[in-house]
Design a protein around this motif. Structure first.
Motif, PDB file in Angstrom:
ATOM      1  N   THR A  65       0.813  -1.201   0.000  1.00 37.17           N
ATOM      2  CA  THR A  65       0.000   0.000   0.000  1.00 37.17           C
ATOM      3  C   THR A  65       0.851   1.257   0.000  1.00 37.17           C
ATOM      4  O   THR A  65       0.433   2.300  -0.452  1.00 37.17           O
ATOM      5  N   ARG A  66       2.049   1.138   0.513  1.00 33.83           N
ATOM      6  CA  ARG A  66       2.925   2.314   0.543  1.00 33.83           C
ATOM      7  C   ARG A  66       3.688   2.494  -0.756  1.00 33.83           C
ATOM      8  O   ARG A  66       4.069   3.598  -1.103  1.00 33.83           O
TER       9      ARG A  66
ATOM     10  N   PRO B 101       2.979   2.462  -4.024  1.00 34.20           N
ATOM     11  CA  PRO B 101       2.526   3.394  -5.055  1.00 34.20           C
ATOM     12  C   PRO B 101       2.848   4.836  -4.742  1.00 34.20           C
ATOM     13  O   PRO B 101       3.089   5.633  -5.639  1.00 34.20           O
ATOM     14  N   ALA B 102       2.849   5.236  -3.451  1.00 36.59           N
ATOM     15  CA  ALA B 102       3.183   6.605  -3.095  1.00 36.59           C
ATOM     16  C   ALA B 102       4.682   6.831  -3.123  1.00 36.59           C
ATOM     17  O   ALA B 102       5.158   7.919  -3.426  1.00 36.59           O
ATOM     18  N   LEU B 103       5.438   5.795  -2.792  1.00 37.65           N
ATOM     19  CA  LEU B 103       6.887   5.926  -2.702  1.00 37.65           C
ATOM     20  C   LEU B 103       7.532   6.023  -4.081  1.00 37.65           C
ATOM     21  O   LEU B 103       8.434   6.834  -4.297  1.00 37.65           O
TER      22      LEU B 103
ATOM     23  N   PRO C 258       6.450   7.228  -7.066  1.00 36.82           N
ATOM     24  CA  PRO C 258       6.415   8.547  -7.713  1.00 36.82           C
ATOM     25  C   PRO C 258       7.365   9.552  -7.080  1.00 36.82           C
ATOM     26  O   PRO C 258       8.019  10.328  -7.790  1.00 36.82           O
ATOM     27  N   VAL C 259       7.450   9.545  -5.754  1.00 35.62           N
ATOM     28  CA  VAL C 259       8.344  10.487  -5.072  1.00 35.62           C
ATOM     29  C   VAL C 259       9.794  10.236  -5.455  1.00 35.62           C
ATOM     30  O   VAL C 259      10.546  11.164  -5.801  1.00 35.62           O
TER      31      VAL C 259
ATOM     32  N   LYS D 180       8.646  -3.748  -5.093  1.00 34.93           N
ATOM     33  CA  LYS D 180       7.254  -3.744  -5.543  1.00 34.93           C
ATOM     34  C   LYS D 180       7.016  -4.793  -6.615  1.00 34.93           C
ATOM     35  O   LYS D 180       6.006  -5.519  -6.587  1.00 34.93           O
TER      36      LYS D 180
ATOM     37  N   GLU E 269       2.991   3.634 -12.918  1.00 37.08           N
ATOM     38  CA  GLU E 269       2.569   4.352 -11.720  1.00 37.08           C
ATOM     39  C   GLU E 269       2.667   5.875 -11.804  1.00 37.08           C
ATOM     40  O   GLU E 269       1.858   6.588 -11.215  1.00 37.08           O
ATOM     41  N   VAL E 270       3.689   6.381 -12.466  1.00 31.04           N
ATOM     42  CA  VAL E 270       3.998   7.812 -12.385  1.00 31.04           C
ATOM     43  C   VAL E 270       3.611   8.511 -13.683  1.00 31.04           C
ATOM     44  O   VAL E 270       4.105   8.141 -14.751  1.00 31.04           O
TER      45      VAL E 270
ATOM     46  N   TRP F 295       4.468  14.469 -14.598  1.00 39.26           N
ATOM     47  CA  TRP F 295       5.130  14.731 -13.321  1.00 39.26           C
ATOM     48  C   TRP F 295       6.652  14.679 -13.476  1.00 39.26           C
ATOM     49  O   TRP F 295       7.360  15.522 -12.928  1.00 39.26           O
TER      50      TRP F 295
END
Length: 407
Positions: free
Chosen positions: A11-12, A14-16, A18-19, A56, A117-118, A122
């Protein structure tokens, strides 16, 4: 509890991703600032991105769909390993082999995360933002630090110009004509001008011409940017006229010397290609053999480069390695053009044309510089392929949805 622990990293992720992906492309232009803090700090973001991507993909048991880019990169890695093994006794072979490998890996990673994902927009914005910071550093180094040529976060002004001109076309992908975008454009162009890099100027002209030819850059925007840069130049001239006059005089003197030096280096690289056409002289071999091949020991230059990316790659990796290196560029060019033609008018086409223009700036500038060890070339190739991958997946999704409706 166990089930929650197993699903929590997924769950984390997908956020990680892109950053870390955005950080990788944004921090590349200012790597010099990071290196000044800690020698390996500039490599942290791409390393973390690679680890997070592996975690991932292994966790989900999903791997990138094979593309021509993967095949070319894999073969290039094989040739790189072969020439490195053949020239393993060279004093710089291991060092330069290690410089090559991360770019091959990061290209695969960026192509995959940008295709899934990204959002590509961006990453383009992140690259432009990082380069804008570098451009501001360039202007500061010229005006405040009194440097004859702006360098900012890069030791060599020409390398800085490479980053800045490659980022200018990416602003087109923002699709937002805001004050911030206008300021970023002026900073990038003015920063590139402050480096007094002729190769950078040619790269910028090529990129602007391409954007105009593909009708994604209005003439009035070019005129407005040129006017703003001219006003900034006049203001700088009034504030620091003697300093700029000295900088121009020094650049004129250095330019004459550079022409002779680059001719010697190009000739030396060409002789290396002729003498070692299959496996080259090995990674770092140009640096090792330049003095002997050119009969010109440059005491003030301890790490000589060919000042031509294509000749240097051919000299060090041989003609097969150069063909695969050119293949990376060719795959990116074909993929981006397919995206332009299939996407139709809209954001996707604009992004693809911006990638093309930026890649063109990179290729033109690299005719006078050895830039294979900098990220823009590799990240642009990755994004070009990712843009086509996204378009293809959307088409397949639409076809699947249509088939389901008919059933």
């Amino acid at each position: 509890m166990t089930a929650f622990a197993l699903t929590r990293p997924a769950t984390r992720a997908p956020a990680l991703l892109p950053v870390l992906a955005c950080a990788t492309v944004a921090l590349a232009p200012v790597e010099g600032y990071l290196t000044a803090v800690q020698g390996q700090l500039g490599k942290l973001a791409p390393a973390l991105l690679t680890v997070a991507w592996l975690a991932k993909r292994i966790g989900q048991r999903t791997w990138p769909r094979p593309t021509p880019l993967h095949a070319v990169l894999a073969l290039l890695a094989v040739v790189l390993a072969a020439t490195a093994a053949w020239h393993s006794a060279g004093p710089f072979t291991a060092e330069y082999t290690v410089r090559w490998l991360p770019f091959l890996v990061v290209t695969v990673v960026l192509a995959d995360v940008a295709g899934r994902e990204v959002p590509i927009r961006w990453l383009l914005l992140a690259a432009a933002a990082g380069a804008t910071v570098a451009g501001a550093g360039a202007l500061y180094s010229l005006v405040a630090d009194g440097q004859a040529r702006a360098s900012g976060p890069q030791p060599d002004p020409n390398d800085l110009a490479y980053f800045l001109v490659a980022a200018v076309p990416l602003l087109v992908a923002t699709r937002a004509r805001t004050v911030a975008t206008a300021i970023a454009g002026v900073v990038l162009v003015a920063g590139a001008a402050a480096t007094f890099s002729r190769g950078g100027a040619l790269g910028l002209a090529a990129a602007a011409g391409w954007l105009l030819a593909r009708r994604v850059l209005p003439w009035r925007l070019v005129a407005a940017t040129a006017a703003a840069v001219a006003v900034l130049g006049v203001a700088t001239l009034l504030a620091a006229g003697p300093h700029l006059a000295r900088a121009v005089q020094e650049k004129s003197f250095i330019a004459a010397s550079n022409v002779d030096t680059r001719e010697l280096r190009w000739q030396a690289a060409a002789r290396m290609v002729t003498a070692h056409p299959v496996l080259g002289v090995g990674p770092g071999g140009f640096r090792e053999q330049y003095a002997a091949e050119s009969h010109n020991a440059e005491i003030d230059e301890q790490t000589p480069v060919a000042h031509d990316m294509y000749l240097e790659v051919a000299a060090e990796l041989g003609l097969p390695g150069f063909a695969l290196f050119a293949g990376v560029i060719g795959v990116a060019a074909v993929a981006s053009e397919r995206t332009v033609r299939r996407a139709g008018p809209g954001p996707r086409r604009t992004e693809a044309v911006a990638i093309q223009a930026s890649l063109l700036a990179v290729l033109v500038t690299s005719t006078f510089l050895s830039e294979q060890y900098y990220l823009p070339l590799w990240s642009l190739a990755a994004l070009a392929v990712a843009a086509e991958t996204r378009l293809r997946r959307e088409g397949e999704g639409g076809a699947d949805a249509g088939a389901a409706r008919h059933q």
